[in-house]
Write a protein that holds these residues in place. Structure first.
Motif, PDB file in Angstrom:
ATOM      1  N   VAL A 150       0.620  66.858  81.316  1.00  0.00           N
ATOM      2  CA  VAL A 150       1.137  66.832  79.992  1.00  0.00           C
ATOM      3  C   VAL A 150       2.635  66.948  79.803  1.00  0.00           C
ATOM      4  O   VAL A 150       3.203  67.804  80.364  1.00  0.00           O
ATOM      5  N   LYS A 151       3.325  65.878  79.022  1.00  0.00           N
ATOM      6  CA  LYS A 151       4.811  65.947  79.060  1.00  0.00           C
ATOM      7  C   LYS A 151       5.224  66.352  77.768  1.00  0.00           C
ATOM      8  O   LYS A 151       6.308  67.226  77.678  1.00  0.00           O
ATOM      9  N   GLN A 152       4.544  66.073  76.786  1.00  0.00           N
ATOM     10  CA  GLN A 152       5.039  66.295  75.480  1.00  0.00           C
ATOM     11  C   GLN A 152       3.944  66.452  74.384  1.00  0.00           C
ATOM     12  O   GLN A 152       3.078  65.563  74.497  1.00  0.00           O
ATOM     13  N   LYS A 153       4.130  67.449  73.356  1.00  0.00           N
ATOM     14  CA  LYS A 153       3.198  67.820  72.527  1.00  0.00           C
ATOM     15  C   LYS A 153       4.006  67.224  71.122  1.00  0.00           C
ATOM     16  O   LYS A 153       4.939  67.460  71.090  1.00  0.00           O
ATOM     17  N   ASN A 154       3.243  66.716  70.156  1.00  0.00           N
ATOM     18  CA  ASN A 154       3.665  66.189  68.784  1.00  0.00           C
ATOM     19  C   ASN A 154       3.124  67.014  67.792  1.00  0.00           C
ATOM     20  O   ASN A 154       1.781  66.918  67.761  1.00  0.00           O
ATOM     21  N   GLY A 155       3.751  67.307  66.849  1.00  0.00           N
ATOM     22  CA  GLY A 155       3.215  68.121  65.958  1.00  0.00           C
ATOM     23  C   GLY A 155       3.198  66.730  64.440  1.00  0.00           C
ATOM     24  O   GLY A 155       3.678  65.745  64.936  1.00  0.00           O
ATOM     25  N   TYR A 156       2.640  67.234  63.310  1.00  0.00           N
ATOM     26  CA  TYR A 156       2.806  66.243  62.349  1.00  0.00           C
ATOM     27  C   TYR A 156       3.166  66.826  61.031  1.00  0.00           C
ATOM     28  O   TYR A 156       3.140  68.145  60.786  1.00  0.00           O
ATOM     29  N   PHE A 157       3.867  65.974  60.110  1.00  0.00           N
ATOM     30  CA  PHE A 157       4.287  66.424  58.928  1.00  0.00           C
ATOM     31  C   PHE A 157       3.775  65.456  57.661  1.00  0.00           C
ATOM     32  O   PHE A 157       3.420  64.518  58.064  1.00  0.00           O
ATOM     33  N   LYS A 158       3.590  66.038  56.706  1.00  0.00           N
ATOM     34  CA  LYS A 158       3.151  65.210  55.627  1.00  0.00           C
ATOM     35  C   LYS A 158       4.739  65.087  54.558  1.00  0.00           C
ATOM     36  O   LYS A 158       5.329  66.151  54.150  1.00  0.00           O
ATOM     37  N   VAL A 159       4.958  63.981  54.227  1.00  0.00           N
ATOM     38  CA  VAL A 159       6.272  63.594  53.528  1.00  0.00           C
ATOM     39  C   VAL A 159       5.463  63.010  52.184  1.00  0.00           C
ATOM     40  O   VAL A 159       4.883  61.957  52.041  1.00  0.00           O
ATOM     41  N   VAL A 160       6.196  63.651  51.075  1.00  0.00           N
ATOM     42  CA  VAL A 160       5.801  63.279  49.790  1.00  0.00           C
ATOM     43  C   VAL A 160       7.222  62.757  49.106  1.00  0.00           C
ATOM     44  O   VAL A 160       8.205  63.443  48.976  1.00  0.00           O
ATOM     45  N   VAL A 161       6.902  61.633  48.308  1.00  0.00           N
ATOM     46  CA  VAL A 161       8.174  61.268  47.676  1.00  0.00           C
ATOM     47  C   VAL A 161       7.885  60.578  46.250  1.00  0.00           C
ATOM     48  O   VAL A 161       6.925  59.781  46.158  1.00  0.00           O
ATOM     49  N   TYR A 162       8.647  60.714  45.304  1.00  0.00           N
ATOM     50  CA  TYR A 162       8.311  60.384  43.992  1.00  0.00           C
ATOM     51  C   TYR A 162       9.126  59.045  43.764  1.00  0.00           C
ATOM     52  O   TYR A 162      10.254  59.023  43.760  1.00  0.00           O
ATOM     53  N   VAL A 163       8.165  57.961  43.401  1.00  0.00           N
ATOM     54  CA  VAL A 163       9.078  56.696  43.424  1.00  0.00           C
ATOM     55  C   VAL A 163       8.813  56.074  42.020  1.00  0.00           C
ATOM     56  O   VAL A 163       7.644  55.939  41.420  1.00  0.00           O
ATOM     57  N   PRO A 164       9.886  55.312  41.384  1.00  0.00           N
ATOM     58  CA  PRO A 164       9.448  54.532  40.317  1.00  0.00           C
ATOM     59  C   PRO A 164       8.511  53.478  40.599  1.00  0.00           C
ATOM     60  O   PRO A 164       8.341  52.864  41.732  1.00  0.00           O
ATOM     61  N   VAL A 165       7.437  53.033  39.639  1.00  0.00           N
ATOM     62  CA  VAL A 165       6.203  51.991  39.938  1.00  0.00           C
ATOM     63  C   VAL A 165       6.739  51.099  40.414  1.00  0.00           C
ATOM     64  O   VAL A 165       6.036  50.356  41.607  1.00  0.00           O
ATOM     65  N   ASP A 166       7.754  50.152  40.099  1.00  0.00           N
ATOM     66  CA  ASP A 166       8.264  48.953  40.570  1.00  0.00           C
ATOM     67  C   ASP A 166       8.582  48.751  41.949  1.00  0.00           C
ATOM     68  O   ASP A 166       8.889  47.930  42.724  1.00  0.00           O
ATOM     69  N   TYR A 167       8.888  49.976  42.697  1.00  0.00           N
ATOM     70  CA  TYR A 167       9.575  50.282  43.762  1.00  0.00           C
ATOM     71  C   TYR A 167       8.632  50.763  45.022  1.00  0.00           C
ATOM     72  O   TYR A 167       9.340  51.151  46.012  1.00  0.00           O
ATOM     73  N   VAL A 168       7.384  51.129  44.578  1.00  0.00           N
ATOM     74  CA  VAL A 168       6.450  51.601  45.527  1.00  0.00           C
ATOM     75  C   VAL A 168       6.394  50.955  46.838  1.00  0.00           C
ATOM     76  O   VAL A 168       6.392  51.484  47.996  1.00  0.00           O
ATOM     77  N   GLN A 169       6.213  49.327  46.583  1.00  0.00           N
ATOM     78  CA  GLN A 169       5.719  48.795  48.046  1.00  0.00           C
ATOM     79  C   GLN A 169       7.062  48.722  48.686  1.00  0.00           C
ATOM     80  O   GLN A 169       6.921  48.817  50.095  1.00  0.00           O
ATOM     81  N   ASN A 170       8.236  48.670  48.176  1.00  0.00           N
ATOM     82  CA  ASN A 170       9.541  48.612  48.932  1.00  0.00           C
ATOM     83  C   ASN A 170       9.768  49.586  49.741  1.00  0.00           C
ATOM     84  O   ASN A 170       9.888  49.842  51.269  1.00  0.00           O
ATOM     85  N   VAL A 171       9.557  51.105  49.215  1.00  0.00           N
ATOM     86  CA  VAL A 171       9.486  52.398  49.977  1.00  0.00           C
ATOM     87  C   VAL A 171       8.694  52.608  50.963  1.00  0.00           C
ATOM     88  O   VAL A 171       8.613  52.900  51.991  1.00  0.00           O
ATOM     89  N   LEU A 172       7.330  51.979  50.641  1.00  0.00           N
ATOM     90  CA  LEU A 172       6.318  52.345  51.460  1.00  0.00           C
ATOM     91  C   LEU A 172       6.406  51.643  52.908  1.00  0.00           C
ATOM     92  O   LEU A 172       6.209  52.015  53.767  1.00  0.00           O
ATOM     93  N   GLU A 173       7.118  50.257  52.565  1.00  0.00           N
ATOM     94  CA  GLU A 173       7.100  49.471  53.803  1.00  0.00           C
ATOM     95  C   GLU A 173       8.206  49.943  54.573  1.00  0.00           C
ATOM     96  O   GLU A 173       8.015  49.758  55.726  1.00  0.00           O
ATOM     97  N   ALA A 174       9.010  50.625  54.137  1.00  0.00           N
ATOM     98  CA  ALA A 174      10.365  51.094  54.780  1.00  0.00           C
ATOM     99  C   ALA A 174       9.873  52.261  55.792  1.00  0.00           C
ATOM    100  O   ALA A 174      10.340  52.428  56.665  1.00  0.00           O
ATOM    101  N   MET A 175       9.162  52.906  55.105  1.00  0.00           N
ATOM    102  CA  MET A 175       8.479  54.140  55.712  1.00  0.00           C
ATOM    103  C   MET A 175       7.525  53.821  56.803  1.00  0.00           C
ATOM    104  O   MET A 175       7.629  54.482  58.101  1.00  0.00           O
ATOM    105  N   ALA A 176       6.721  52.766  56.548  1.00  0.00           N
ATOM    106  CA  ALA A 176       5.783  52.262  57.544  1.00  0.00           C
ATOM    107  C   ALA A 176       6.299  51.684  58.742  1.00  0.00           C
ATOM    108  O   ALA A 176       5.936  52.133  59.973  1.00  0.00           O
ATOM    109  N   ASN A 177       7.264  51.032  58.416  1.00  0.00           N
ATOM    110  CA  ASN A 177       8.254  50.427  59.554  1.00  0.00           C
ATOM    111  C   ASN A 177       8.667  51.304  60.691  1.00  0.00           C
ATOM    112  O   ASN A 177       9.110  51.004  61.746  1.00  0.00           O
TER     113      ASN A 177
END
Length: 366
Positions: A128-155
């Motif tokens: 074993v070389k490395q162990k990875n933990g996980y985080f939950k990120v929560v962000v509040y976005v105006p309705v019309d910009y949800v897809q833009n923010v989602l794609e940026a985070m997913a990328n």
């Protein structure tokens, strides 16, 4: 057209550069992150023949397993093979990227692929070389910009759960804020309470991706001040390992024939100490340094590319069998692995993906 950076960011979602060993040289070796291209060639080794193949195909990015530049070089001249390759690549606008030990160590890489190929169960990491933990990120976005923010985070690696990407949860609600003196609000007026329909967007993020995800989220978000939360999770921690070990009851001869058939090999080299195996370790490439790791984890057999004469002697003294596939032969599946990953690339329709037809083993049995 797709940028080199977009493709590298995608590949490193599966083969993070930080997983590579200190002595290795993964990453972009020749070229520019900003270059645009519409075709990619995948190979194991960078040779002059592979550069010629890329030119014939019009591929402006080569993704290789073994690095072209492995150790420091003091000059680039056309009287050496390495120099000619680098010069030809630069002259013809060919970018070269390597995923070496990052692909060996990753759970999406060569060793896990081989383990699944032969049906190993209860697969664990060998070293074993490395162990990875996980985080939950929560962000509040105006309705019309949800897809833009989602794609940026997913990328940048948010929302990956196993073989699934873009795993987000969204809840609609109402946000409120009152801009103070000096603020430059995207919505509302200074000194006036504003109520806005917003979406609570949340997703899981690996620890090693967190900074990039937050940076991308802030850049895509329209607000001057972004409201977001970060929670450390107690989810099972994933590990990255050089080599794997798993369980399967199989006769030695049966396993050898299966490997030859499934990997398309004419021969393998084997030092067999037992007629049957229950626990099998796999290390693509050179497995000599992990013989003892395999033994201490109870392996009856180590499948690898090569271990050399002294490695065979060591394994025999431990009553452990060795099956040597050949260095290239154990890693040629890298081409198929990377090719299959591109099925999930969001801009795959803009790309032509080629598998190299150049065999860089150069070894024959006479």
């Amino acid at each position: 057209m797709v940028s080199v950076q977009e493709i590298i960011s995608f590949i490193e979602t599966y083969f993070p550069k930080k997983l590579s060993y200190e002595w290795d040289n993964c990453g972009l070796q020749v070229g520019s992150y900003s270059d645009k291209l519409d075709s990619v060639l995948i190979c194991v080794d960078i040779t002059e023949e592979v550069i010629k193949e890329a030119l014939e195909l019009g591929a402006k990015l080569i993704i290789s397993h073994h690095p072209l530049i492995f150790q420091g070089i003091k000059s680039i001249k056309d009287d050496t093979p390495e120099g000619r390759i680098i010069i030809d690549a630069i002259k013809n606008g060919i970018n070269i990227y390597s995923a070496h030990t990052s692909a060996d160590v990753s759970k999406y890489g060569i060793n896990h692929w081989l383990a699944n190929l032969i049906g190993l169960k209860n697969i664990e990491g060998l070293s074993v070389k490395q162990k990875n933990g996980y985080f939950k990120v929560v962000v509040y976005v105006p309705v019309d910009y949800v897809q833009n923010v989602l794609e940026a985070m997913a990328n940048e690696g948010a929302g990956f759960v196993g073989k699934y990407s873009h795993c987000f949860f969204a809840t609609e609600g109402e946000g409120s804020f009152k801009p103070q003196e000096g603020a430059k609000p995207f919505l509302g007026e200074v000194g006036k309470l504003e109520r806005v329909k917003e979406v609570r967007l949340e997703s899981i993020v690996p620890e090693d991706k967190l900074k990039n995800v937050i940076r991308a989220m802030l850049k895509a978000h329209p607000y001057e001040e972004v409201a977001y939360d970060i929670y450390r999770l107690e989810n099972e921690i994933s590990y990255e390992s050089l080599g794997v070990i798993g369980e399967r009851e199989v006769l030695a001869r049966e396993l050898i024939l299966e490997l030859k058939q499934k990997l398309g090999l004419d021969f393998v080299k084997a030092s067999i100490q037992k007629d049957a195996f229950k626990k099998i370790a796999i290390v693509s490439g050179s497995g000599k340094d992990l013989i003892k790791d395999a033994y201490f984890k109870g392996a009856d057999c180590l499948i690898t590319g090569e271990v050399g004469h002294h490695g065979i002697l060591l394994a025999k003294s431990l009553s452990m069998s060795i099956i040597e596939l050949g260095h290239y032969e154990s890693e040629k599946v890298f081409v198929d692995i990377v090719y299959s990953l591109f099925e999930d690339f969001k801009k795959k329709d803009d790309l032509k993906i080629y598998k190299s037809k150049i065999n860089t083993s150069f070894t024959n049995i006479y």
